[in-house]
Scaffold this motif. Structure first.
Motif, short mmCIF file in Angstrom:
data_model
loop_
_atom_site.label_atom_id
_atom_site.label_comp_id
_atom_site.label_asym_id
_atom_site.label_seq_id
_atom_site.Cartn_x
_atom_site.Cartn_y
_atom_site.Cartn_z
N ALA A 130 0.83 -1.20 0.00
CA ALA A 130 0.00 0.00 0.00
C ALA A 130 0.87 1.26 0.00
N LEU A 131 1.96 1.26 0.77
CA LEU A 131 2.86 2.40 0.79
C LEU A 131 3.55 2.61 -0.56
N LEU A 132 3.92 1.52 -1.19
CA LEU A 132 4.55 1.60 -2.50
C LEU A 132 3.59 2.20 -3.52
N LEU A 133 2.35 1.74 -3.50
CA LEU A 133 1.34 2.28 -4.41
C LEU A 133 1.12 3.77 -4.14
N HIS A 134 1.03 4.12 -2.88
CA HIS A 134 0.81 5.53 -2.52
C HIS A 134 1.97 6.41 -2.99
N SER A 135 3.20 5.94 -2.77
CA SER A 135 4.35 6.75 -3.17
C SER A 135 4.47 6.87 -4.68
N ALA A 136 3.91 5.89 -5.41
CA ALA A 136 3.92 5.94 -6.87
C ALA A 136 2.77 6.77 -7.42
N GLY A 137 1.90 7.25 -6.53
CA GLY A 137 0.76 8.05 -6.96
C GLY A 137 -0.39 7.23 -7.51
N LYS A 138 -0.38 5.95 -7.23
CA LYS A 138 -1.45 5.06 -7.70
C LYS A 138 -2.52 4.93 -6.62
N ALA A 139 -3.71 4.52 -7.02
CA ALA A 139 -4.79 4.30 -6.08
C ALA A 139 -4.52 3.02 -5.29
N VAL A 140 -4.75 3.09 -3.99
CA VAL A 140 -4.57 1.91 -3.14
C VAL A 140 -5.90 1.17 -3.13
N GLU A 141 -6.01 0.18 -4.00
CA GLU A 141 -7.22 -0.62 -4.16
C GLU A 141 -6.85 -2.09 -4.07
N GLU A 142 -7.87 -2.93 -3.90
CA GLU A 142 -7.64 -4.37 -3.76
C GLU A 142 -6.82 -4.94 -4.92
N GLU A 143 -7.23 -4.64 -6.12
CA GLU A 143 -6.56 -5.21 -7.29
C GLU A 143 -5.11 -4.74 -7.40
N SER A 144 -4.87 -3.47 -7.09
CA SER A 144 -3.51 -2.96 -7.20
C SER A 144 -2.61 -3.54 -6.11
N VAL A 145 -3.14 -3.73 -4.90
CA VAL A 145 -2.35 -4.35 -3.83
C VAL A 145 -2.03 -5.79 -4.21
N LYS A 146 -3.01 -6.50 -4.73
CA LYS A 146 -2.78 -7.89 -5.17
C LYS A 146 -1.71 -7.94 -6.25
N ALA A 147 -1.76 -6.99 -7.19
CA ALA A 147 -0.79 -6.97 -8.28
C ALA A 147 0.63 -6.75 -7.76
N VAL A 148 0.79 -5.84 -6.81
CA VAL A 148 2.11 -5.57 -6.24
C VAL A 148 2.62 -6.81 -5.50
N LEU A 149 1.77 -7.43 -4.71
CA LEU A 149 2.17 -8.62 -3.95
C LEU A 149 2.52 -9.77 -4.88
N SER A 150 1.73 -9.99 -5.90
CA SER A 150 2.03 -11.10 -6.81
C SER A 150 3.30 -10.82 -7.61
N ALA A 151 3.56 -9.55 -7.93
CA ALA A 151 4.80 -9.20 -8.62
C ALA A 151 6.02 -9.48 -7.75
N ALA A 152 5.83 -9.40 -6.44
CA ALA A 152 6.92 -9.68 -5.50
C ALA A 152 7.01 -11.17 -5.18
N GLY A 153 6.09 -11.95 -5.75
CA GLY A 153 6.12 -13.40 -5.51
C GLY A 153 5.48 -13.81 -4.21
N ILE A 154 4.58 -13.00 -3.70
CA ILE A 154 3.91 -13.29 -2.43
C ILE A 154 2.48 -13.72 -2.72
N ALA A 155 2.11 -14.86 -2.15
CA ALA A 155 0.74 -15.34 -2.29
C ALA A 155 -0.18 -14.43 -1.48
N THR A 156 -1.26 -13.97 -2.10
CA THR A 156 -2.15 -13.03 -1.42
C THR A 156 -3.28 -13.75 -0.72
N ASP A 157 -3.66 -13.18 0.39
CA ASP A 157 -4.81 -13.66 1.16
C ASP A 157 -5.92 -12.63 0.96
N GLU A 158 -6.98 -13.05 0.32
CA GLU A 158 -8.08 -12.15 -0.04
C GLU A 158 -8.62 -11.39 1.17
N SER A 159 -8.76 -12.07 2.29
CA SER A 159 -9.33 -11.40 3.47
C SER A 159 -8.37 -10.35 4.04
#
Length: 103
Positions: free
Chosen positions: A7-36
C-alpha cells in the motif's frame, strides 16, 4: 507487513490503493495473497490520509528515543551493582567447593 508495504509503494507511486492494485504488487513480488487480508487492509485505510499518518509515524520514534534515554542511563547505573553481587556469589560458591576438597 508486506501488505502495508504494498500500500505504501502504491501511494508513493501516486497510484490508487485498491484491492486489485495491492494484489498486483504482492504477486509481482512473488507473495501469495490472502483475499481477506487485502480486504481488511483496504477497509482499514478507508478515509485515512496516508501522508498525515506517515508524518505522525516519523515523529513518534523521536519522542520514544527521547523518553528511552533516561531509562537507559538508570539501567546502566544499576548494572555495576548487579555484576558485583554476582561476582561475590561466584567467589563464595567457589570457596565452598575448595573447602570440600580439603575435608
Amino acid at each position: 507487513m508486506e501488505y502495508i508495504y504494498a500500500a505504501l509503494l502504491l501511494h508513493s507511486a501516486g497510484k490508487a490503493v485498491e484491492e486489485e492494485s495491492v494484489k498486483a504488487v504482492l504477486s509481482a513480488a512473488g507473495i501469495a495473497t490472502d483475499e481477506s487480508r487485502v480486504k481488511a487492509l483496504i477497509a482499514a485505510l478507508d478515509g485515512v490520509d496516508i501522508e498525515d499518518a506517515i508524518s505522525k509515524a516519523a515523529a513518534a520514534p523521536v519522542a520514544v528515543a527521547a523518553a528511552a534515554a533516561p531509562v537507559a542511563a538508570a539501567a546502566a547505573e544499576e548494572a555495576p551493582e548487579e555484576e558485583e553481587s554476582k561476582k561475590e556469589e561466584e567467589e563464595e560458591s567457589g570457596m565452598a567447593g575448595l573447602g570440600a576438597l580439603f575435608g
